[in-house]
Scaffold this active site. Structure first.
Site, PDB file in Angstrom:
ATOM      1  CG  ASN A   1      -2.035  -1.149   1.201  1.00  0.00           C
ATOM      2  OD1 ASN A   1      -2.957  -1.202   0.411  1.00  0.00           O
ATOM      3  ND2 ASN A   1      -1.705  -2.308   1.951  1.00  0.00           N
ATOM      4  CD  GLU A   2       4.928   1.639  -2.783  1.00  0.00           C
ATOM      5  OE1 GLU A   2       5.068   2.454  -1.932  1.00  0.00           O
ATOM      6  OE2 GLU A   2       5.373   0.739  -3.305  1.00  0.00           O
ATOM      7  N   PRO A   3       2.182   5.127  -0.837  1.00  0.00           N
ATOM      8  CG  PRO A   3       4.082   6.682  -0.424  1.00  0.00           C
ATOM      9  CD  PRO A   3       3.711   5.340  -1.103  1.00  0.00           C
TER      10      PRO A   3
ATOM     11  CB  SER B   1      -2.853   3.079  -0.156  1.00  0.00           C
ATOM     12  OG  SER B   1      -1.891   2.736  -1.000  1.00  0.00           O
TER      13      SER B   1
ATOM     14  CB  THR C   1       8.675   0.194  -3.386  1.00  0.00           C
ATOM     15  OG1 THR C   1       8.210   0.863  -2.303  1.00  0.00           O
ATOM     16  CG2 THR C   1       8.447  -1.324  -2.999  1.00  0.00           C
TER      17      THR C   1
END
Length: 639
Positions: free
Chosen positions: A163-165, A167, A182
């Protein structure tokens, strides 16, 4: 129950419960014990324990301890159901880079879990199937009654799972695009950035929140900045880990180094009353000087009072006395004589004056760490007449491009044709190498002959660098520690054979000084394993007569430097010194321009090194000390 927590006092600005342990090993055991209690408690009620599991380096020691408990304490996984957070997409279930392989290697193959109870996102499904598959994955979690505990790591973007920035709190299991940072962090696993998948299937934040309890792990200094944001920052989508503040039962488990940026560790005087020792006092004065952009000797009583340092000032006559004490302490760390200056009073110097000619060993984890990290000091030790040895702990053979291996093999074949009438063996070897490079199982599984060639390339470069510094060939030691020689990115654990190699060299040289890569704060890398080997060897020899008069100096790697408040020896470098150091680094031609493992820093190694050395000198200058072109820094370790 493990009780070796580190007590920094309560963090008044922390928005999540935090437990700090002395090491990642101790913290991992504590987490494994929590999980084992859940499994046993559910089993006693005739119920299944539902575990949410993570991958990556953070949970490995947790899984190791669970395996040990299964083998030695009858911890059964027969009634355990697991759901993994994520998987790269696309990704073959048979790939050694995938999380399916990871989980079976790290846990499932070693316990009695039923295969039908294992759930890992499937990276092999078609893109058309993804939406329905993710909905079904979510449904299976619900049907299992939710998760009893969810294990998490945290990425440097603040991602949990993938869940990346960006999300949001209500996100469910889905296909996501990975952030560039990432992807860069995954390069060491995949070899090159273009080989890292750009997408992944991940449980969403809402999916994670179905867990009754969440445990987030973070080890090492690299995680310290994002841990601070997650624990002390306000909830925001830019750092998805901050969403955990909204869950009713979360525990953040850290080692000492991952906690370094928390306010209660880095600036405890801001939020609590401190027990002022010399180290904390120095840190506070340096912090104040930097905050106000004033040299230490210009700080005033008012500066201390207006910046939460009243109680520190109360321990001194006035600010001038405190300023002079810290200024002098910093000044005493600076020396152009890393082997000690002969014929002077050395009570306030980092190194002893006697013996005038010291025996020194510079340990280099990889074949270029010596000149990259302490090349200027290396030069000074040799120039000042000390008996200097260098020990290259690993071959570094995986960090050579295939093209270089083929080029050197062509040179070998052509030279053999010039010098010998019988060229059959050379031609056969060349053909073997070419075929091996063309038919590799994956990017970093080389034939033994290819690994040998790549190791010899690194050895030749290291020898050229050491000769440039001024060393004779008989003072260069290529240890080829066995733990490294897997032919893969993943290495074996440290063994007795590795330690014995170090012990033998120490007893042969009987050094007055040992220099080593002091990456105590990185629990995963080769540098840490190499340092562990040195510390284990020193523990064995410490009762030898020579060892009682041996200093261990730790340098940092190419990416980081010691904080000024930690530095115990700062070696100034002139512009001429810095250029000599650069030329020594240039001897490592296979690492020039674009090395195999560049990390997330696009600068070349010589540029990273020089920028770091200049920044250290600039830091001393800004505190009001003498201005130098550059500095290399060391911390002394009591072994």
């Amino acid at each position: 129950m493990i009780s070796e927590k580190v007590d920094y006092g309560k963090g008044s600005v922390e928005r999540l419960p935090v437990s700090v342990f002395k090491s990642n090993q101790i913290g991992s055991i504590a987490v494994a014990e929590q999980i084992a209690r859940i499994i046993r408690s559910k089993a006693a009620k005739g119920q299944q324990a539902v575990l949410g599991l993570a991958t990556g380096s953070s949970p490995i020691k947790v899984y190791d301890e669970l395996i040990r408990m299964h083998r030695e304490e009858d911890l059964s996984f027969e009634h355990v159901v697991t759901f993994n957070l994520d998987e790269y997409y696309p990704m073959s279930n048979r790939s050694t880079k995938g999380y399916n392989y990871f989980m079976h290697e790290q846990l499932f193959n070693h316990v009695d879990i039923k295969p039908e109870n294992i759930h890992i996102p499937n990276g092999e499904i078609s893109i058309q199937e993804v939406h329905d598959y993710c909905a079904d994955y979510e449904r299976k979690i619900d049907e299992a009654g939710g998760l009893d505990v969810q294990l998490l790591g945290i990425g440097r973007t603040g991602h949990i799972g993938f869940n990346e920035p960006g999300s949001h709190l209500e996100s469910r299991t889905r296909l996501v695009k990975l952030a560039s940072l990432t992807i860069q962090d995954a390069v060491n696993d995949f070899g090159r950035e273009e080989l890292v998948p750009s997408r992944a299937i991940t449980m969403g934040v809402h999916s994670v929140f179905k867990a009754k309890k969440i445990i987030m792990l973070a080890w090492g200094e690299k995680k310290a900045p994002i841990v601070k944001e997650a624990v002390e920052g306000e909830v925001n989508e830019k750092v998805p880990a901050t969403f955990l503040q909204k869950h009713p039962d979360v525990e953040v488990v850290l080692d000492e180094h991952a906690a370094l940026h928390l306010s209660r560790v880095k600036t405890p005087w801001v939020s609590s009353v401190c027990d002022w020792d010399a180290r904390l006092t120095k840190s506070a004065v340096i912090w104040l000087s930097r905050k106000l952009n004033k040299p230490i000797l210009k700080l005033t009583d008012e500066d201390y009072r207006l910046n939460d340092l009243n109680d520190l000032l109360a321990l001194y006559t006035d600010s001038q006395a405190l300023n002079v004490e810290i200024f002098n302490a910093l000044q005493r760390t600076i020396t152009g004589w890393p082997g000690g200056k002969p014929g002077v009073d050395d009570k306030n110097r980092p190194e002893r004056a006697e013996p005038q000619r010291k025996r020194s060993i510079v340990f280099s984890p990889h074949p270029d760490d010596d000149v990259i990290s302490m090349g200027g000091t290396f030069l000074k030790l040799a120039e000042q007449g000390h008996d200097v040895h260098v020990a290259y702990q690993t071959s570094g053979n995986i960090a050579v491009f295939d093209d270089d291996a083929r080029r050197f093999m062509e040179f070998y074949k052509d030279l053999n044709h010039v010098l010998s009438e019988d060229t059959k063996a050379a031609d056969q070897h060349f053909d073997e190498v070419v075929a091996g490079l063309a038919n590799k199982e994956n990017e970093y599984t080389d034939l033994p002959l290819v690994r040998t060639i790549k190791g010899l390339i690194r050895k030749g470069e290291a020898a050229a660098g050491a000769r440039f510094v001024g060393l004779a060939d008989d003072h260069m030691h290529f240890l080829n520690m066995p733990f490294y020689e897997t032919g893969k990115v993943d290495k074996k654990g440290l063994g007795e054979e590795d330690i014995d190699i170090i012990v033998q060299l120490l007893r042969e040289v009987k050094p007055h000084q040992v220099f080593a890569a002091g990456d105590l704060r990185d629990p995963h890398g080769t540098h840490k394993v190499c340092l562990d080997a040195i510390l284990a060897a020193l523990a064995i020899v410490k009762k030898d007569d020579w060892a009682k008069d041996c200093y261990l100096w730790l340098y940092r790697g190419a990416w980081q430097e010691w904080d000024i408040e930690e530095i115990e020896m700062a070696v100034p470098l002139s512009p001429v010194d810095l250029m000599k150091k650069r030329k020594a680094i240039f001897k490592h031609q296979s690492q020039k321009d674009s090395p195999v493992f560049p990390g997330d820093d696009k600068r070349e190694f010589w540029q990273r090194s020089e920028d770091r050395n200049r920044e250290t000198a600039r830091g001393y200058d800004q505190l009001g000390l003498t201005e130098y072109e550059a500095m290399e820094a060391f911390v002394r370790y009591e072994f």
